[in-house]
Design a protein around this motif. Structure first.
Motif, PDB file in Angstrom:
ATOM      1  N   UNK A 272       0.814  -1.218   0.000  1.00 57.64           N
ATOM      2  CA  UNK A 272       0.000   0.000   0.000  1.00 57.64           C
ATOM      3  C   UNK A 272       0.841   1.259   0.000  1.00 57.64           C
ATOM      4  N   UNK A 273       1.953   1.220   0.731  1.00 57.80           N
ATOM      5  CA  UNK A 273       2.837   2.384   0.794  1.00 57.80           C
ATOM      6  C   UNK A 273       3.388   2.722  -0.588  1.00 57.80           C
ATOM      7  N   UNK A 274       3.760   1.688  -1.318  1.00 53.45           N
ATOM      8  CA  UNK A 274       4.283   1.893  -2.675  1.00 53.45           C
ATOM      9  C   UNK A 274       3.228   2.570  -3.541  1.00 53.45           C
ATOM     10  N   UNK A 275       1.979   2.119  -3.373  1.00 51.85           N
ATOM     11  CA  UNK A 275       0.896   2.681  -4.181  1.00 51.85           C
ATOM     12  C   UNK A 275       0.671   4.145  -3.817  1.00 51.85           C
ATOM     13  N   UNK A 276       0.669   4.425  -2.516  1.00 49.98           N
ATOM     14  CA  UNK A 276       0.462   5.808  -2.065  1.00 49.98           C
ATOM     15  C   UNK A 276       1.572   6.689  -2.623  1.00 49.98           C
TER      16      UNK A 276
END
Lengths: 284, 282, 171, 382, 396
Positions: free
Chosen positions: A30-34
């Motif tokens: 999720x962090x990568x996506x954000x």
């Protein structure tokens, strides 16, 4: 400590600092996506005031809610796209982006997904596909690979995963692409394109959930999952020449469609203009 | 030449006489598709008592009330979800889901794609008439651009669904689409669909002169049939046409015919695997 | 107060006739209430239109006991015949309804075909007959109501049918 | 029959697990669900057990589909269950009404959490009491049970199946996040110790032809399940005794709906269950249900120690509600307190029941924590 | 649209399109025109009998006013789209019937929790389940109150005639805007399809309310606070640069999620209830006839109130001291007034088209020495003056 990291991270200006740190597990994609989304916004020089971010329920719904500093609508399970439809019609000049998970958008919300694609409404959907219901404890999802173990398919999954990108393309979207969290640069570029495309755009991001998915499928470490993604990624161009059997268990990545089709809010406003014209309601 | 039973014979054998007449308007295509389906059942010699008809809400969904089989007339859009419970509980039963386009593709779109993904063993007979007939002719998500309905008084501005196309993308074992005047192909397709495991779909373009035709300058069934003839393109021909030419057309034919294992077979194997993993069985 | 019920089958335009009668009463400034009842079948099932017209306020939201029943089809007649007052007025299409009590009427469908060439103007013929027999509203009000309610371009043909029924009713 | 868990002995398990095991022992062989906190553990246990007992556990695309699938399974002859929490329960409302109308025996477990909307997913509440009773549209009747311990979660699940089968009706088991995740010692009986009720099947062709009739006069028609050649037609539309849609006939509707009410209300005495504690000489009564009852019992004991003549009633069957009993209770005591984890729901029922004969006071608490006994005591002694 | 300051243009269009006067129209059309006059410019719906004419009228009229009609894929999507549009500043509405209302319950709760103004018309039909689709009923009384999960307040109004439906719809919008809350209009299939003479007023005669908007940055930062002490926070709309966060999860005054702290939940949900409770003057409305000296009090609502009035009038002619109490806002129930009236009456009759729902509300406010009796009818046929009168005579 945490504060220092935020102060050196260039994308921090797009985040709600008071809400940090995020609730995502260590190693979550999720962090990568954000980060990719923030970079895309930054790259396009979009003013966050011109953005509305909508999400449903689940871990991936929390990626932007409430962490991304824009108007953010965190809705009920599966319904983010339907809520976003109302937002887009109300604010046709703003960019409306839905960031949510596979269970949310493609299981319970599958109908809104295909209908929004059919309408070709100018919404960008970033669908984070981690094959699992993370928040509720690792249940099987309609995207779970055939044969994978989850808490509700303890003896291995017997259902075939839904090919989300392919289905959305068939339903009529203007732009559809799939990447994994191991393809960050392509992902950023794709999100940029998706936001700019007039019409319904979907960027499916295959993402790692080491805690709920990896752990039960012999990939405890995020890095193992990323390696798995890289090893099994097949570009669209190559996939075209492969048989369904060969494609079993692979991730087809790249752009599926990028086309111009009539867009919903434009058609809607055009219709209203015509009707007002027809009934002589336009002010002279 | 094969002996064809008369419509009366079929009717006598399979319809609930005390439920007749049906609620269908003159010129409605549902009766024809029902005939095709009953003929297919008859030709295949299927046991009437091993078939359950399932439906949702709408004109087409009233069909299970008129046929003399076990029948479950459910809530709007949910027929395939109900069917999942029946089929997995009693796999010996063959399930026919008789649905309309609004029921299957609007409110029920999600159950539709997920039943396909699971490859639920069910044959869907889908009546596509571009409209909500029972509630008074509102526009359906299948309606082509420009068509009118009571909720699209100035013409549909949305893009239409291609239901068969969606079913192929979601992975159905058998997908065909015909209009009601393709009766031979239609019956054959239903027979094929009923003979396969997994999810099978036969979609029919079906005239609704009252709720749909009347509002689109086609008041009678023949006018609608002529219109279908004009807008339908056989698959073989469509393959050679550029996308622009296909705009506003509907392709007919067989779109998918494959043999992925059905949900029932997968679940049987799953139970075995579970017992094996627990050491209950070798 | 007059409670009027029109009964036929789907496709005969029974409801439209009720609406036009109600509209006519509305034009005259009378209190009026109009409801309908039909089966799920869009065509072929029973179709009933009720109109209550009164100088006084109307408290019932349905016809409780019909003063007048206009029956255009046997199915419609059979469905509601019991709700006509014993001394009520029964008006029928004499070709299509076989009543089991006293009645007045005429072959409305035939008259429609003969007058306009269209059987589906039967509703207007029957309405004309009803208005002539009961005088519940003025014929001018009905003409005005027809102009408001029928599809554009069909006003004259409908009025013609209405007048044919009206004349028949005066006989 | 081999069971995937020990039977005939005690075990230390969560409420969710107890419900799953009870369902298996009650003969449930079809489970359809969708992940939702705090009910997911029921699903996970069912996923683990079902294939081993030749049953089916399937994850559907949403809660609407889950309840639809279990209704389908019930008509195919299986005992069937689903479990969910508030948001999913809201989605099930339409098909819950369908099950009532078609008289389909099913068990729906609602593990209550803080609401409205997404609210507090992991924390307990009793905010769905009225929803369970009134949540679907139209006049309807069903049975709602409410356990207060993990053992009761087990016992009431078996009872829920028995009532569902006996009265051909959906039964809602209304539990909460606290019981769901709490571990307690639970006696898991062996199958011989459990009395199971099976639905009536048609005894003759005649009966099979009236799937919605009342051949035995008890309001409960035998259920001609699918695949046995009965050619039953089942619809959510208003239907006559044979199942034929009759959508414009007022009498048919009235007859059908009043029978659906009657079959439950006529057997109220058997369905309704409550337990009294120290009520004989009480002049203050506490009426509670579910998890709060545990604090209420402690509160009664403390109040007695302090010389207050307190007693309590634990409501096990929330619906149908025994209004008459509460009226009698109101005549005996001066005041009734209703502690509950919401802003007043059971309270309304008690108030209606009391019929002005005793003062009724609500002790509301929301936010996820159960009342402490002292919170109740303090309100009573002022 | 209207809320964004193009009021003069909207008034011009309304004047041009809708001449004041008497129209012979269905109850459903009256609801639609009421919505248009109240400023509704966004409608999302799904076809369902007997509410479809509302959608059809909106589909026909909204584009003329520059407003939006959307037909969504289902009822769940319809209410979701409405909430989205409401947060962009639109006054929004949908109409449905029982089955659709059941499907909307989850997102109705979302609207309560996020304090989103919207109007939801439930055209009640005979249920449960699919029931009798074309027939009217009053069986969703408690569903409107308790249909969604969790503790929630709700406001519901119920018109008693077509004319009333026009005005009550406008009132529903005004309550929704004023209190930032969803409002349910409990309509029914009988009135929905009944044509009557309905007076469409001049636009100037219609008083309409707009939601509070934040006056300053401070207020905008607390979209779920209570800066004015009335329980109603100003609504920082999307697209104005406020960066509002809206969630159906338990949240703090600033909108950020906090699903673990009991006090946060307690504060939020109690304020939601207080907002409704302390603003009774905004929505409480009832009608009374001959209640001053009534020994037999008839309490009725919606479509049944009208024959009830007819019966009370006839009873008075016969010398029976009957009176009528009609809650127009049915949730929250006008309990205090009911209590006062209940003290004076010997017998209370509650006629309704269900098997007894509002009677339970009445029961909470009356003492045990009053004879309380339901007059119930189901099956889609409305109660008549004669039937209610018979009951009155029976207890006279």
């Amino acid at each position: 400590m945490a504060k220092e990291i935020y102060s050196t991270y260039p994308m921090v200006k797009y985040l709600r600092k008071e809400a940090l740190p995020t609730a995502l597990c260590p190693g979550c994609g999720g962090g990568t996506v954000l980060n990719a989304f923030a970079n895309a916004v930054d790259g396009l020089k979009l003013d966050p005031k011109d953005l509305v971010v909508v999400s449903g329920i689940g871990c991936s719904a929390w990626i932007a809610s409430p962490y991304f500093l824009a108007d953010t609508l965190h809705t009920t399970h599966g319904r983010a796209i339907a809520f976003a439809t109302g937002v887009k019609v109300g604010l046709p000049d703003k960019k409306v982006v839905v960031i949510s998970g596979d269970g949310d958008l493609a299981s319970i919300g599958g109908n809104h997904l295909i209908h929004a694609a059919r309408r070709n409404i100018d919404i960008t959907v970033i669908l984070v596909n981690n094959f699992i219901y993370g928040m509720t404890g690792g249940q099987v999802a309609p995207t779970t690979p055939f044969g994978a173990k989850t808490t509700t398919s303890p003896y291995r999954n017997i259902e075939h995963p839904l090919n989300i990108s392919e289905t959305v393309a068939a339903a009529g979207a203007s732009y559809v692409a799939r990447w994994t969290t191991a393809h960050v640069y392509q992902l950023i570029e794709s999100i940029k394109k998706a936001i700019q495309v007039k019409g319904f755009s979907l960027v499916e991001v295959v993402s790692q959930c080491p805690v709920q998915f990896g752990r039960r499928n012999k990939m405890k470490e995020p890095a193992e999952m990323l390696r798995w993604f890289l090893k099994n990624s097949v570009p669209v161009s190559k996939a075209k020449n492969m048989s369904p059997e060969e494609l079993e268990g692979k991730f087809v990545i790249g752009e599926f469609v990028n086309r111009q089709r009539p867009e919903f809010t434009e058609e809607l406003n055009k219709l209203i203009d015509e009707v007002q014209e027809q009934f002589g309601l336009k002010e002279v | 030449m094969m002996y064809m039973k008369s419509a009366y014979e079929i009717r006598d054998k399979y319809l609930r006489k005390d439920m007749l007449p049906t609620i269908f308007c003159p010129g409605c295509g549902i009766g024809s598709v029902l005939q095709f389906t009953l003929r297919a059942i008859d030709d295949l010699g299927l046991n009437q008592d091993e078939i359950v008809w399932v439906s949702g809400i709408g004109c087409s969904s009233r069909v299970p009330g008129f046929v003399n089989f076990d029948g479950l007339h459910t809530t709007h859009g949910r027929a395939l979800a109900f069917a999942t419970g029946i089929k997995l509980t009693n796999p010996d039963l063959k399930i026919i889901a008789f649905m309309g386009d609004g029921d299957a593709a609007a409110i029920g779109g999600n159950h539709f794609i997920h039943a396909i993904r699971r490859n639920l063993d069910v044959t869907v007979i889908l009546i596509n008439n571009f409209t909500y007939g029972m509630t008074g002719g509102q526009v359906a998500p299948t309606a082509l651009k420009g068509l009118r309905g009571t909720t699209a008084p100035y013409g549909q501005f949305e893009n239409p669904f291609d239901i068969a196309g969606l079913a192929v993308a979601a992975g159905a074992n058998y997908v065909a689409r015909w209009s009601v005047f393709n009766y031979l192909q239609g019956i054959n397709s239903i027979k094929k669909a009923l003979s396969k495991e997994g999810f099978t779909l036969v979609e029919f373009l079906s005239p609704c002169p009252i709720s749909f035709g009347r509002r689109n300058r086609m008041k009678t069934a023949p006018e609608l049939l002529r219109w279908y003839q004009k807008i339908t393109v056989p698959l073989a021909k469509a393959k050679k046409m550029p996308p622009e030419e296909l705009e506003g057309k509907i392709v007919i034919g067989e779109f998918a015919d494959r043999d992925r294992p059905g949900l029932v077979r997968e679940y049987e194997a799953y139970k075995k695997r579970a017992k094996k993993m627990m050491g209950w069985e070798e | 107060m007059m409670q009027i019920r029109l009964a036929g089958i789907g496709g005969q335009g029974v409801v439209l006739a009720g609406v036009i009668l109600g509209e006519a009463a509305a034009i005259e400034g009378l209190n009026v209430l109009q409801t309908q009842d039909y089966s799920s079948a869009s065509r072929g099932g029973h179709s009933i239109a009720d109109v209550i017209i009164s100088k006084e306020p109307i408290y019932d939201v349905m016809v409780t006991r019909a003063d007048v029943l206009v029956a255009l089809h046997q199915l419609g007649y059979d469905t509601v015949k019991d709700e006509l007052r014993e001394d009520g007025l029964l008006i029928i299409d004499t070709d299509l309804v076989k009543p089991d009590r006293e009645y007045v009427g005429a072959p409305f469908t035939r008259i429609a075909e003969e007058t306009t060439g269209l059987a589906l103007t039967v509703n207007m013929v029957a309405l004309g007959y009803l208005v002539a027999k009961t005088g519940v509203v003025k014929k001018e009000s009905v003409e005005e109501a027809i102009r408001r309610r029928v599809p554009k371009g069909t006003e004259e043909i409908n009025i013609k049918a209405f007048m044919a029924g009206y004349e028949e009713g005066l006989k | 029959m081999r069971y995937p868990f020990p039977v005939g002995k005690s075990d230390f398990i969560q409420g969710d697990e107890a419900i799953a095991r009870a369902a298996i022992l009650a003969g449930c062989r079809f489970y359809a669900g969708y992940p939702i906190t705090p009910a997911s553990e029921i699903f996970e246990a069912m996923a683990l057990y079902m294939p081993l007992v030749d049953g089916v556990s399937i994850q559907m695309e949403d809660e609407i589909a889950s309840i639809a699938a279990i209704i389908g399974a019930s008509w195919a002859g299986a005992k069937a269950m689903t479990a969910t929490s508030g948001p999913g329960f809201s989605l099930m409302m339409e098909n819950l009404g369908y099950a009532i109308m078609t008289e389909t025996p099913i068990v729906v477990v609602d593990v209550q959490r803080g609401g409205p909307s997404t609210g507090q997913p992991t924390l307990a509440a009793q905010g769905d009491i009225m929803q369970a009773i009134w949540g679907t549209h139209g006049d309807h009747m069903l049975i709602v049970l409410s356990p207060s311990t993990v053992q009761e979660a087990f016992d009431f699940t078996i009872r829920a199946f028995n009532l569902a089968e006996k009265y051909r009706t959906p039964v809602v088991l209304l539990t909460d996040a606290e019981i769901a995740h709490m571990r307690e010692r639970v006696y898991i009986p062996s199958p011989e110790e459990i009395e199971l009720v099976e639905r009536k099947l048609p005894a003759s062709e005649e009966e099979a032809k009236l799937p919605f009739g009342d051949p035995h006069g008890d309001g409960v028609p035998p259920m001609p399940i699918f695949g046995r050649g009965y050619r039953t037609y089942v619809t959510g539309l208003t239907h006559d005794e044979r199942g034929r849609p009759r959508t414009v006939d007022a009498e048919v509707h009235e007859k059908l709906i009043t029978r659906i009410f009657r079959k439950i209300l006529d057997h109220k005495d058997e369905i309704i269950s409550y337990e009294e504690f120290m009520l004989d000489d009480a002049d203050v009564a506490i009426v509670s249900t579910g998890i709060v009852s545990r604090s209420a019992i402690r509160a009664v004991k403390i109040l007695r120690e302090r010389g207050v003549k307190a007693g309590m009633v634990k409501i096990n069957t929330i619906w149908p509600f025994d209004f008459d009993y509460i009226e009698q209770l109101a005549e005996r005591v001066g005041k009734i307190y209703v502690p509950e984890m919401n802003l007043g729901q059971l309270y309304h029922l008690v108030k209606e029941g009391a019929n002005g004969k005793a003062e009724v006071e609500l002790i509301a608490k929301i936010g996820g924590e159960v009342h402490t006994p002292m919170e109740i005591v303090e309100r009573v002694v002022g | 649209m209207i809320i964004r300051g193009d009021e003069p243009e909207q008034l011009r269009l309304l004047r041009k399109l809708y001449k004041p006067g008497n129209y012979f129209m269905q109850g459903n059309e009256a609801v639609a025109y009421g919505a248009l006059f109240a400023g509704c410019r966004f409608y999302a719906g799904y076809p369902i009998t007997p509410s479809s004419e509302i959608a059809e009228t909106m589909a026909r009229e909204l584009p003329k006013l520059g407003g939006y009609y959307l037909q969504m894929e289902d009822e769940i999507g319809s209410i979701a789209a409405m909430v989205g549009a409401s947060w962009t500043g639109f006054k929004v509405m949908t109409a449905t019937a029982g089955p659709g209302f059941s499907l909307m319950q989850e997102n109705l709760g979302y609207a309560v929790m996020t304090e989103t103004p919207l109007v939801l018309v439930d055209v009640q039909r005979s249920g449960p389940s699919t029931g009798q689709a074309t027939k009217g009923a009053q069986g969703d009384f408690f569903q409107a109150r308790w249909g969604t999960h969790g503790d929630h307040p709700i406001v519901a109004v119920s018109p008693i005639s077509g004319q009333d439906a026009f005005w009550e719809t406008i009132r529903a919008f005004n309550i929704a805007e004023k209190l930032r809350t969803p409002v349910v209009v409990l309509f029914d299939g009988v009135l929905a399809h009944t044509r009557e003479l309905i007076k469409i007023p001049d636009v100037d005669e219609v008083e309409i309310t707009y939601r509070k908007l934040p006056q300053n940055e401070e207020e905008a930062k607390l979209p779920f606070g209570d800066p004015h002490g009335d329980g109603v926070p100003p609504m920082p709309l999307f697209g104005h640069g406020y960066f509002t966060h809206v969630t159906g999860s338990t949240h703090k005054e600033n909108g950020l999620r906090d699903v673990y702290t009991p006090e946060v939940h307690d504060r939020l949900v109690r304020r939601l209830h207080r907002k409704i409770e302390q603003n009774r003057h905004v929505y409480e409305k009832y009608e009374e006839h001959f209640t001053d000296d009534a020994e037999i009090l008839v309490v009725s609502w919606g479509v049944t109130a009208r024959p009830a009035l007819g019966a009370v009038l006839k009873a008075r002619e016969e010398g029976i001291k009957a009176g009528l109490f009609v809650p127009k806002t049915v949730h929250p129930f006008p309990g205090e007034r009911m209590r006062e009236l209940g003290k004076k009456a010997r017998v209370i009759l509650v006629p309704e088209m269900n098997l007894g729902q509002m009677i339970l509300e009445v029961q909470r406010y009356v003492n045990d020495d009053v004879i309380l009796r339901g007059v119930n009818k189901i099956g889609g046929v409305p109660l008549t003056v004669e039937e209610i009168l018979r009951e009155i005579r029976g207890v006279a």
